[in-house]
Design an enzyme around this catalytic site. Structure first.
Site, PDB file in Angstrom:
ATOM      1  N   LYS A 114       0.815  -1.210   0.000  1.00  0.00           N
ATOM      2  CA  LYS A 114       0.000   0.000   0.000  1.00  0.00           C
ATOM      3  C   LYS A 114       0.854   1.267   0.000  1.00  0.00           C
ATOM      4  O   LYS A 114       0.520   2.251  -0.652  1.00  0.00           O
ATOM      5  CB  LYS A 114      -0.951  -0.009   1.191  1.00  0.00           C
ATOM      6  CG  LYS A 114      -2.046  -1.069   1.069  1.00  0.00           C
ATOM      7  CD  LYS A 114      -3.000  -1.030   2.246  1.00  0.00           C
ATOM      8  CE  LYS A 114      -4.106  -2.066   2.080  1.00  0.00           C
ATOM      9  NZ  LYS A 114      -5.055  -2.077   3.209  1.00  0.00           N
ATOM     10  N   LYS A 197      -7.092  -8.821  -9.762  1.00  0.00           N
ATOM     11  CA  LYS A 197      -8.178  -9.144  -8.856  1.00  0.00           C
ATOM     12  C   LYS A 197      -9.222  -8.030  -8.874  1.00  0.00           C
ATOM     13  O   LYS A 197      -8.886  -6.849  -8.977  1.00  0.00           O
ATOM     14  CB  LYS A 197      -7.609  -9.311  -7.444  1.00  0.00           C
ATOM     15  CG  LYS A 197      -8.616  -9.669  -6.374  1.00  0.00           C
ATOM     16  CD  LYS A 197      -7.895  -9.805  -5.031  1.00  0.00           C
ATOM     17  CE  LYS A 197      -8.882 -10.073  -3.901  1.00  0.00           C
ATOM     18  NZ  LYS A 197      -8.184 -10.171  -2.587  1.00  0.00           N
ATOM     19  N   LYS A 200     -11.728  -2.415  -5.513  1.00  0.00           N
ATOM     20  CA  LYS A 200     -12.118  -1.010  -5.608  1.00  0.00           C
ATOM     21  C   LYS A 200     -10.919  -0.117  -5.909  1.00  0.00           C
ATOM     22  O   LYS A 200     -11.044   0.913  -6.571  1.00  0.00           O
ATOM     23  CB  LYS A 200     -12.771  -0.552  -4.303  1.00  0.00           C
ATOM     24  CG  LYS A 200     -14.145  -1.134  -4.061  1.00  0.00           C
ATOM     25  CD  LYS A 200     -15.188  -0.560  -4.989  1.00  0.00           C
ATOM     26  CE  LYS A 200     -16.584  -1.028  -4.604  1.00  0.00           C
ATOM     27  NZ  LYS A 200     -17.618  -0.525  -5.527  1.00  0.00           N
TER      28      LYS A 200
END
Length: 337
Positions: A114, A197, A200
């Site tokens: 991230k 995958k 969002k």
């Protein structure tokens, strides 16, 4: 006989859960409440590790809770609450952070992934310590089992390590949670890019089927889903990744084996197959959307349900933290009358 306790949480970071969330987690949670003492929380503390809008967070937290109920969670049979409504989550996270090595936290792969997107200099300390708060979520409720996917396995190992470390230093306190491996749900890929995958954060809006999409949106997205050369409806990860992904979704929604779906559609082409898949998705999500909308129309009742859940969760959390405070060596607070 006491039922095993499970704990799991979901972030309120979108206006709707998507197909992958539903198949990979939410549907499994509904089943688990049947035979487990289930604690489920909307993890709004985790949601603020990245920049956010306060009004949007409030709205999405209610939407997430309403969807969970709409999908089949029964607040009378499980404990459903907002993480921020139980302050002991943050308190235990601080205690555990003082037992966690910096290098240990640095090895968490999700932080690496991230922070790499926005640059580690821009990443918050909250994002770095996210797995420690997650450990607190689990240990606070003495969860016997934690439903996990492969991407969360490392975090559960950290949770177990911290529980053992605390128990060794201060005496037996925490239950060591075991992974509850969810029934196999094949990886659900983006409808427009089967190489990634469904997510969002990574997918385009057309690559995601949302639980709260209306029937027309669902039909349109599936009709436009990427397919492959040829007409055969068959699973072939290398040569037909688009159709393989749609077959997985069809099988997961209906419970029908992929081989049976392949046999039914054969070489008839993709048109009818996509239409029938879309109807299976509409049949699954329309009742959830309608129930969710009805729940959101009565915010007062929803907030009362969440308050009741927080009260039940809080009773367990306060007991755990009373033990932790005593073991750590904090002076007991004498409450004034």
């Amino acid at each position: 006989m006491n039922r095993p306790r499970v704990l799991s949480g979901i972030q309120p970071t979108a206006d709707s859960f998507h197909l992958g969330n539903y198949l990979g987690a939410v549907r499994q949670w509904v089943a688990l409440q049947e035979e487990h003492d289930a604690f489920y929380c909307v993890v709004d503390l985790h949601a603020i590790t990245v920049p956010h809008d306060p009004d949007t967070l409030r709205r999405r937290s209610r939407i997430a809770a309403a969807q969970l109920i709409g999908a089949g969670l029964e607040p009378e049979r499980c404990t459903l609450f907002l993480q921020s409504h139980v302050p002991e989550h943050a308190e235990l996270a601080w205690v555990l952070s003082c037992l966690t090595g910096f290098g240990e936290a640095s090895r968490m792969t999700q932080f690496k992934d991230k922070s790499a997107k926005g640059g580690s200099e821009q990443a918050s300390v909250g994002l770095f310590t996210y797995p420690i708060l997650q450990a607190a979520d689990i240990l606070l409720y003495e969860a016997d089992q934690v439903p996990v996917g492969e991407d969360q396995r490392q975090h559960l190992e950290l949770t177990r390590d911290l529980a053992q470390r605390f128990n060794h230093r201060f005496g037996g306190t925490f239950v060591l949670p075991a992974p509850y491996i969810l029934p196999s749900v094949a990886r659900i890929a983006d409808l427009q890019d089967p190489a990634i995958k469904m997510s969002k954060s990574a997918s385009s809006p057309q690559g995601i089927v949302d639980v709260l999409d209306d029937p027309a949106q669902i039909r349109r997205k599936i009709a436009r889903a990427v397919t492959d050369a040829g007409r055969d409806v068959r699973a072939d990860e290398e040569n037909k990744p688009g159709i393989t992904n749609l077959l997985r979704i069809y099988s997961a929604l209906t419970g029908e084996p992929i081989a049976a779906i392949e046999a039914r559609y054969g070489s008839t082409g993709y048109g009818q197959f996509k239409k029938d898949l879309a109807e299976a998705a509409v049949a699954t999500f329309t009742p959830i959307r309608e129930r969710t909308e009805a729940i959101l129309a009565d915010t007062e009742s929803l907030d009362k349900t969440l308050a009741d859940g927080a009260a039940r969760a809080g009773r367990v959390a306060r007991e755990t933290m009373a033990t932790v405070r005593e073991k750590i060596g904090f002076v007991p607070r004498l409450d004034r009358p």
